[in-house]
Design a protein around this motif. Structure first.
Motif, PDB file in Angstrom:
ATOM      1  N   CYS A 192      20.200  37.636  -4.409  1.00 23.27           N
ATOM      2  CA  CYS A 192      20.692  38.535  -3.362  1.00 23.27           C
ATOM      3  C   CYS A 192      22.197  38.718  -3.462  1.00 23.27           C
ATOM      4  CB  CYS A 192      20.321  38.003  -1.973  1.00 23.27           C
ATOM      5  SG  CYS A 192      21.079  36.433  -1.582  1.00 23.27           S
ATOM      6  N   SER A 193      22.668  39.816  -2.885  1.00 21.42           N
ATOM      7  CA  SER A 193      24.111  40.044  -2.808  1.00 21.42           C
ATOM      8  C   SER A 193      24.643  39.450  -1.501  1.00 21.42           C
ATOM      9  CB  SER A 193      24.425  41.538  -2.907  1.00 21.42           C
ATOM     10  OG  SER A 193      23.831  42.242  -1.838  1.00 21.42           O
ATOM     11  N   ASP A 194      25.974  39.359  -1.397  1.00 18.70           N
ATOM     12  CA  ASP A 194      26.576  38.709  -0.228  1.00 18.70           C
ATOM     13  C   ASP A 194      26.397  39.516   1.051  1.00 18.70           C
ATOM     14  OD1 ASP A 194      28.391  40.707  -0.980  1.00 18.70           O
ATOM     15  OD2 ASP A 194      30.136  39.538  -0.349  1.00 18.70           O
ATOM     16  N   GLY A 195      25.962  40.774   0.925  1.00 14.66           N
ATOM     17  CA  GLY A 195      25.675  41.563   2.128  1.00 14.66           C
ATOM     18  C   GLY A 195      24.528  40.991   2.936  1.00 14.66           C
ATOM     19  N   LEU A 196      23.664  40.198   2.286  1.00 13.64           N
ATOM     20  CA  LEU A 196      22.645  39.454   3.041  1.00 13.64           C
ATOM     21  C   LEU A 196      23.233  38.157   3.597  1.00 13.64           C
ATOM     22  CD1 LEU A 196      19.723  38.900   3.990  1.00 13.64           C
ATOM     23  CD2 LEU A 196      19.373  37.699   1.815  1.00 13.64           C
ATOM     24  N   THR A 197      23.852  37.362   2.718  1.00 18.59           N
ATOM     25  CA  THR A 197      24.191  35.989   3.118  1.00 18.59           C
ATOM     26  C   THR A 197      25.376  35.902   4.075  1.00 18.59           C
ATOM     27  OG1 THR A 197      25.380  35.795   1.011  1.00 18.59           O
ATOM     28  CG2 THR A 197      23.157  34.904   1.114  1.00 18.59           C
ATOM     29  N   THR A 198      26.212  36.952   4.156  1.00 16.05           N
ATOM     30  CA  THR A 198      27.280  36.919   5.155  1.00 16.05           C
ATOM     31  C   THR A 198      26.791  37.392   6.526  1.00 16.05           C
ATOM     32  OG1 THR A 198      28.032  39.099   4.426  1.00 16.05           O
ATOM     33  CG2 THR A 198      29.183  37.190   3.510  1.00 16.05           C
ATOM     34  N   MET A 199      25.618  38.011   6.565  1.00 24.51           N
ATOM     35  CA  MET A 199      25.092  38.551   7.829  1.00 24.51           C
ATOM     36  C   MET A 199      23.952  37.715   8.410  1.00 24.51           C
ATOM     37  SD  MET A 199      26.800  41.339   8.629  1.00 24.51           S
ATOM     38  CE  MET A 199      28.330  40.694   7.973  1.00 24.51           C
ATOM     39  N   VAL A 200      23.253  36.956   7.556  1.00 24.65           N
ATOM     40  CA  VAL A 200      22.094  36.179   8.009  1.00 24.65           C
ATOM     41  C   VAL A 200      22.239  34.758   7.469  1.00 24.65           C
ATOM     42  CG1 VAL A 200      19.568  36.105   8.111  1.00 24.65           C
ATOM     43  CG2 VAL A 200      20.713  38.294   7.728  1.00 24.65           C
ATOM     44  N   ASP A 201      22.129  33.756   8.356  1.00 23.88           N
ATOM     45  CA  ASP A 201      22.283  32.379   7.875  1.00 23.88           C
ATOM     46  C   ASP A 201      20.971  31.885   7.244  1.00 23.88           C
ATOM     47  OD1 ASP A 201      20.604  31.700   9.988  1.00 23.88           O
ATOM     48  OD2 ASP A 201      22.202  30.823  11.206  1.00 23.88           O
ATOM     49  N   ASP A 202      21.026  30.692   6.644  1.00 30.59           N
ATOM     50  CA  ASP A 202      19.864  30.169   5.910  1.00 30.59           C
ATOM     51  C   ASP A 202      18.617  30.101   6.789  1.00 30.59           C
ATOM     52  OD1 ASP A 202      21.532  29.919   3.782  1.00 30.59           O
ATOM     53  OD2 ASP A 202      21.285  27.752   3.535  1.00 30.59           O
ATOM     54  N   ALA A 203      18.791  29.654   8.036  1.00 24.48           N
ATOM     55  CA  ALA A 203      17.632  29.529   8.934  1.00 24.48           C
ATOM     56  C   ALA A 203      17.018  30.899   9.205  1.00 24.48           C
ATOM     57  CB  ALA A 203      18.056  28.857  10.244  1.00 24.48           C
ATOM     58  N   GLY A 204      17.872  31.899   9.375  1.00 22.98           N
ATOM     59  CA  GLY A 204      17.394  33.260   9.609  1.00 22.98           C
ATOM     60  C   GLY A 204      16.674  33.826   8.394  1.00 22.98           C
ATOM     61  N   ILE A 205      17.201  33.540   7.204  1.00 19.78           N
ATOM     62  CA  ILE A 205      16.556  33.999   5.961  1.00 19.78           C
ATOM     63  C   ILE A 205      15.178  33.363   5.833  1.00 19.78           C
ATOM     64  CG2 ILE A 205      16.654  33.850   3.427  1.00 19.78           C
ATOM     65  CD1 ILE A 205      19.749  34.130   3.689  1.00 19.78           C
ATOM     66  N   LEU A 206      15.125  32.058   6.049  1.00 17.80           N
ATOM     67  CA  LEU A 206      13.851  31.340   5.910  1.00 17.80           C
ATOM     68  C   LEU A 206      12.825  31.812   6.935  1.00 17.80           C
ATOM     69  CD1 LEU A 206      12.584  29.209   4.123  1.00 17.80           C
ATOM     70  CD2 LEU A 206      13.462  27.455   5.674  1.00 17.80           C
ATOM     71  N   ALA A 207      13.280  32.113   8.137  1.00 24.77           N
ATOM     72  CA  ALA A 207      12.356  32.580   9.186  1.00 24.77           C
ATOM     73  C   ALA A 207      11.714  33.908   8.788  1.00 24.77           C
ATOM     74  CB  ALA A 207      13.102  32.724  10.518  1.00 24.77           C
TER      75      ALA A 207
END
Ligand code: MG
Length: 256
Positions: A192-207
């Motif tokens: 993924c690009s940082d446009g995902l990881t700066t907007m959604v934290d790990d817990a949010g991604i996993l959910a």
């Protein structure tokens, strides 16, 4: 348990990309051509970033054929080739001078996933319900965190968090991180690009992944929506690929 000689099989793959809510252009590019996957996030104003990331992705697609070398060498040489193409273009063409791009590549071969990485896009592995970041960001803020001069919390909202310390296109040669992960049935890999990881934290991604685990295309789209809900400040790109599960032993649903 896998027996000696059992090759793991690549399962489904899917990708999604979106400009986000603040940017007119999408300067991210991706490759989703099994067994090769990549995400590139272009750097440079006035559409130059778009040129750099697409040039890098096109180089990977063109040169992806097997040449007999091992996974590490192939991933490294693909990225070196992409780097040379971006470097030469920006050196020759004033309109795109100074452009560059991140690149995170995954190549699945002989039961291993070979990762090659430059910049602050990321590779993750979802295994047994956990999300593990596989790559280290080559960014100013990540280096300050690694050296203990910034806390992870301070890094999150840092104004310079998008400054990368390594990119394709800036020099004729580039230092590439390469490593491999032994694939297991049921593994899910995400680039993924940082446009995902700066907007959604790990817990949010996993959910989001948990909610759409049976349909990774839906999971990719759900992550784009989550990043846009979080602000959508940058272009968002996600590439998923899974390692086929062993349908006979129910391993995927077993918890230890
Ligand atoms: Mg970005």
């Amino acid at each position: 348990m896998r027996n000696e000689g059992d090759a793991v099989k690549l399962g489904k793959s899917a990708a999604a990309t979106d400009p986000g809510r603040r940017r007119r252009l999408n300067e991210d590019a991706y490759v989703c051509e099994p067994p090769l996957f990549a995400v590139a996030d272009g750097i440079g104003g006035a559409q130059a970033g778009e040129v750099a990331s697409e040039l890098a992705a096109a180089t990977l697609r063109d040169d992806a054929g097997s040449d007999g070398s091992d996974g590490r060498q192939r991933v490294d040489s693909l990225i070196q080739q992409a780097n040379r193409r971006v470097y030469e273009r920006q050196a020759q063409d004033a309109a795109v001078s100074g452009m560059g791009t991140t690149i995170t590549v995954a190549l699945v071969e002989d039961g291993s996933v070979w990762i090659g990485h430059v910049g602050d896009s990321r590779a993750y592995l979802v295994r047994e319900g956990r999300l593990e970041q596989l790559t280290e960001d080559h960014s100013l803020v990540a280096e300050l965190v690694r050296s203990g001069r910034l806390s992870p919390e301070e890094a999150e909202g840092h104004p310079q968090r998008s400054v990368v310390t390594r990119a394709l296109g800036t020099d004729p040669d580039v230092d590439v991180d390469t490593f491999s992960v032994e694939a297991r049935p049921g593994d899910l890999f995400m680039l993924c690009s940082d446009g995902l990881t700066t907007m959604v934290d790990d817990a949010g991604i996993l959910a989001e992944i948990d909610q759409h685990r049976d349909n990774i295309r839906a999971a990719a789209k759900a992550l784009v929506r989550a990043a846009n809900r979080g602000g959508g400040e940058d272009n968002i790109t996600i590439v998923f690929f899974e390692i086929a599960g062993d349908e006979h032993d129910g391993e995927r649903t077993m918890s230890l």
